[in-house]
Design a protein around this motif. Structure first.
Motif, PDB file in Angstrom:
ATOM      1  N   PHE A  16      45.318 -51.851 -35.159  1.00 41.74           N
ATOM      2  CA  PHE A  16      44.848 -51.768 -36.266  1.00 41.74           C
ATOM      3  C   PHE A  16      44.919 -50.226 -36.153  1.00 41.74           C
ATOM      4  CE2 PHE A  16      43.017 -55.750 -38.089  1.00 41.74           C
ATOM      5  CZ  PHE A  16      43.127 -55.725 -38.720  1.00 41.74           C
ATOM      6  N   ALA A  17      44.617 -49.784 -34.935  1.00 42.47           N
ATOM      7  CA  ALA A  17      44.646 -48.666 -34.572  1.00 42.47           C
ATOM      8  C   ALA A  17      45.995 -47.559 -34.115  1.00 42.47           C
ATOM      9  CB  ALA A  17      44.001 -48.306 -32.903  1.00 42.47           C
ATOM     10  N   TYR A  18      47.006 -49.115 -34.162  1.00 39.22           N
ATOM     11  CA  TYR A  18      48.574 -47.944 -33.628  1.00 39.22           C
ATOM     12  C   TYR A  18      49.338 -47.653 -35.096  1.00 39.22           C
ATOM     13  CZ  TYR A  18      53.029 -48.327 -31.566  1.00 39.22           C
ATOM     14  OH  TYR A  18      54.410 -47.563 -31.500  1.00 39.22           O
ATOM     15  N   ASN A  19      49.343 -48.703 -36.069  1.00 36.47           N
ATOM     16  CA  ASN A  19      49.876 -48.976 -37.533  1.00 36.47           C
ATOM     17  C   ASN A  19      48.772 -48.354 -38.580  1.00 36.47           C
ATOM     18  OD1 ASN A  19      51.974 -50.933 -36.729  1.00 36.47           O
ATOM     19  ND2 ASN A  19      50.236 -52.093 -35.969  1.00 36.47           N
ATOM     20  N   TRP A  20      47.559 -47.077 -37.290  1.00 32.18           N
ATOM     21  CA  TRP A  20      46.768 -47.050 -39.168  1.00 32.18           C
ATOM     22  C   TRP A  20      47.751 -46.227 -39.870  1.00 32.18           C
ATOM     23  CZ3 TRP A  20      41.770 -47.834 -39.673  1.00 32.18           C
ATOM     24  CH2 TRP A  20      41.264 -47.128 -40.835  1.00 32.18           C
ATOM     25  N   LEU A  72      36.489 -50.339 -39.620  1.00 34.94           N
ATOM     26  CA  LEU A  72      38.339 -50.265 -41.086  1.00 34.94           C
ATOM     27  C   LEU A  72      37.036 -49.294 -42.112  1.00 34.94           C
ATOM     28  CD1 LEU A  72      39.990 -52.621 -40.546  1.00 34.94           C
ATOM     29  CD2 LEU A  72      40.530 -50.528 -40.177  1.00 34.94           C
ATOM     30  N   ILE A  73      36.019 -49.635 -42.866  1.00 37.84           N
ATOM     31  CA  ILE A  73      35.971 -49.305 -44.166  1.00 37.84           C
ATOM     32  C   ILE A  73      35.016 -48.186 -43.611  1.00 37.84           C
ATOM     33  CG2 ILE A  73      33.648 -50.570 -45.558  1.00 37.84           C
ATOM     34  CD1 ILE A  73      33.906 -53.191 -45.354  1.00 37.84           C
ATOM     35  N   GLY A  74      34.139 -47.827 -42.490  1.00 37.73           N
ATOM     36  CA  GLY A  74      33.908 -46.728 -42.580  1.00 37.73           C
ATOM     37  C   GLY A  74      34.889 -45.565 -42.561  1.00 37.73           C
ATOM     38  N   GLN A  75      36.568 -45.659 -41.613  1.00 38.81           N
ATOM     39  CA  GLN A  75      36.928 -44.907 -41.517  1.00 38.81           C
ATOM     40  C   GLN A  75      38.147 -44.942 -43.123  1.00 38.81           C
ATOM     41  OE1 GLN A  75      37.856 -43.159 -38.650  1.00 38.81           O
ATOM     42  NE2 GLN A  75      39.482 -41.768 -39.601  1.00 38.81           N
ATOM     43  N   THR A  76      37.894 -45.789 -44.244  1.00 45.83           N
ATOM     44  CA  THR A  76      39.002 -45.506 -44.913  1.00 45.83           C
ATOM     45  C   THR A  76      38.568 -44.975 -45.772  1.00 45.83           C
ATOM     46  OG1 THR A  76      39.730 -48.006 -44.270  1.00 45.83           O
ATOM     47  CG2 THR A  76      40.065 -46.875 -46.270  1.00 45.83           C
ATOM     48  N   TYR A  77      37.023 -45.086 -45.492  1.00 42.94           N
ATOM     49  CA  TYR A  77      36.113 -44.385 -47.212  1.00 42.94           C
ATOM     50  C   TYR A  77      35.284 -43.215 -46.956  1.00 42.94           C
ATOM     51  CZ  TYR A  77      36.985 -48.674 -49.853  1.00 42.94           C
ATOM     52  OH  TYR A  77      38.334 -49.153 -50.673  1.00 42.94           O
ATOM     53  N   TRP A 102      26.174 -44.133 -33.943  1.00 41.36           N
ATOM     54  CA  TRP A 102      25.305 -45.496 -34.302  1.00 41.36           C
ATOM     55  C   TRP A 102      24.540 -46.502 -35.382  1.00 41.36           C
ATOM     56  CZ3 TRP A 102      20.596 -46.252 -36.909  1.00 41.36           C
ATOM     57  CH2 TRP A 102      20.203 -44.909 -37.869  1.00 41.36           C
ATOM     58  N   GLN A 103      24.673 -45.386 -36.855  1.00 45.70           N
ATOM     59  CA  GLN A 103      24.608 -46.602 -37.104  1.00 45.70           C
ATOM     60  C   GLN A 103      25.725 -48.146 -37.580  1.00 45.70           C
ATOM     61  OE1 GLN A 103      24.626 -43.032 -40.758  1.00 45.70           O
ATOM     62  NE2 GLN A 103      22.460 -43.359 -41.076  1.00 45.70           N
ATOM     63  N   LEU A 104      26.949 -47.360 -37.146  1.00 42.36           N
ATOM     64  CA  LEU A 104      28.071 -48.354 -37.154  1.00 42.36           C
ATOM     65  C   LEU A 104      27.170 -49.572 -36.412  1.00 42.36           C
ATOM     66  CD1 LEU A 104      30.875 -49.363 -37.597  1.00 42.36           C
ATOM     67  CD2 LEU A 104      31.594 -47.726 -36.090  1.00 42.36           C
ATOM     68  N   PHE A 105      27.001 -49.030 -35.329  1.00 42.90           N
ATOM     69  CA  PHE A 105      26.707 -49.604 -34.251  1.00 42.90           C
ATOM     70  C   PHE A 105      25.409 -50.893 -34.496  1.00 42.90           C
ATOM     71  CE2 PHE A 105      28.776 -46.577 -31.381  1.00 42.90           C
ATOM     72  CZ  PHE A 105      29.941 -47.802 -30.703  1.00 42.90           C
ATOM     73  N   ALA A 106      24.475 -49.996 -35.121  1.00 42.23           N
ATOM     74  CA  ALA A 106      23.292 -50.604 -35.456  1.00 42.23           C
ATOM     75  C   ALA A 106      23.657 -52.052 -36.420  1.00 42.23           C
ATOM     76  CB  ALA A 106      22.078 -49.852 -35.998  1.00 42.23           C
ATOM     77  N   SER A 107      24.686 -51.327 -37.295  1.00 42.46           N
ATOM     78  CA  SER A 107      25.108 -52.559 -38.437  1.00 42.46           C
ATOM     79  C   SER A 107      25.586 -53.172 -37.847  1.00 42.46           C
ATOM     80  CB  SER A 107      25.813 -52.118 -40.029  1.00 42.46           C
ATOM     81  OG  SER A 107      25.098 -50.726 -40.269  1.00 42.46           O
TER      82      SER A 107
END
Length: 322
Positions: free
Chosen positions: A64-68, A118-123, A130-135
């Motif tokens: 995903f990172a390479y073909n973003w 992906l959801i956080g980066q897309t939207y 820290w919220q990403l890791f906590a979730s």
């Protein structure tokens, strides 16, 4: 692997002084204390299985990172969600508590994190890191409990630690040491995690939980000791110093008298040496710098050597011959 678990239990009882060397030798006549070739092969298969899961998960994330820029956001989300569904489906159809099921659940936990990223980066939700890791940690909690795997618990612990560190850094500028509360909060949070590893985790995992217990002890002592050392110099950190004295004394008593663990006791011992060195430097701060530097060097070398000799004697006691 039952033979190894039985041998590990015997060594644990010997370390806790529940068995002496003679009793351990008598038990070895019925339970082999050394792994056989089949045990080594089984362990190698487990390492290769979980290693392949980690490599496969890394490959998906780097894909995903390479073909973003080249992929539509719907394709990215669909592929990531498919990876979660496939790994979860494999876990469902695998034998319960088998190595394959544990590996599939670990993969599902890793893919869940990739999907959240992906959801956080897309939207562009605007959430802190820290919220990403906590979730992520919250969402995979049922998978971790179901897996009964040290690998999954290790991932869960790392996510909780990252979320805690990033939360403190984001909200209170942790690295600038402007306030004493962040270090104290981290120490108390890690104390809860350590107590969880000490009392609850052995009931949840069928295999050896010592590595996770040791990891939680290291995570606890780093902010606890550092805050106490700063507290010797800064009155703002007095609460950190007081908490260190109570918590370290309680842990030293527990791991020396109640449930002997020389690794954690050694951590506490050298942590106390660090605090004593800071206190000695604070006491002599008005003296000649050359004198202070040499005295502190002699103190650190002498106290560390004495601690090492004492720990070696403890390990050589009859009840610790194992």
């Amino acid at each position: 692997m039952d033979r190894l678990e039985n041998a590990n239990q015997l060594f644990s009882w010997a370390e806790q002084q529940k068995l002496n060397s003679l009793q351990l030798q008598q038990a070895s006549e019925h339970v082999p204390l050394q792994p056989a070739i089949d045990d080594w092969l089984a362990h190698a298969n487990r390492v290769l299985l979980f290693g392949s899961v980690l490599l496969l998960s890394s490959a998906v994330i780097f894909f995903f990172a390479y073909n973003w820029p080249l992929m539509h956001y719907f394709s990215k989300l669909s592929l990531a969600a498919a990876a979660v569904v496939v790994s979860g489906t494999v876990a469902i159809f695998c034998p319960v508590h088998s190595q394959w099921q544990r590996a599939a659940l670990l993969g599902c936990s890793l893919f869940t994190g990739a999907l959240l990223a992906l959801i956080g980066q897309t939207y562009q939700t605007g959430a802190d890191v820290w919220q990403l890791f906590a979730s992520w940690a919250v969402l995979i909690t049922p998978l971790v409990l179901l897996s009964k795997s040290r690998g999954s618990y290790l991932l869960w612990f790392c996510l909780l630690e990252l979320a805690l560190w990033l939360y403190v850094e984001t909200n209170q500028m942790f690295w600038l040491l402007e306030r004493a509360e962040p270090l104290l909060q981290m120490a108390l949070a890690n104390l809860l995690l350590h107590l969880f590893c000490l009392f609850a985790l052995p009931k949840m995992l069928p295999s050896n939980t010592k590595p996770l217990l040791w990891l939680s002890a290291v995570a606890l002592l780093i902010p606890l000791t550092f805050g106490a050392m700063v507290g010797v110099w800064d009155n703002q950190y007095q609460a950190n110093l007081v908490c260190y004295l109570f918590i370290a004394a309680a842990l030293a008593f527990w791991y020396f008298r109640m449930q002997r663990d020389l690794f954690i006791f050694a951590l506490l011992l050298f942590s106390a040496i660090g605090l004593a060195t800071a206190a000695l430097a604070r006491l002599l701060e008005t003296d000649d710098f050359f004198f202070i530097a040499n005295l502190l060097a002699v103190f650190v070398i002498g106290s560390s050597a004495s601690a090492a000799v004492w720990l070696k004697k403890l390990m050589q006691e009859p009840n610790h011959a194992a």
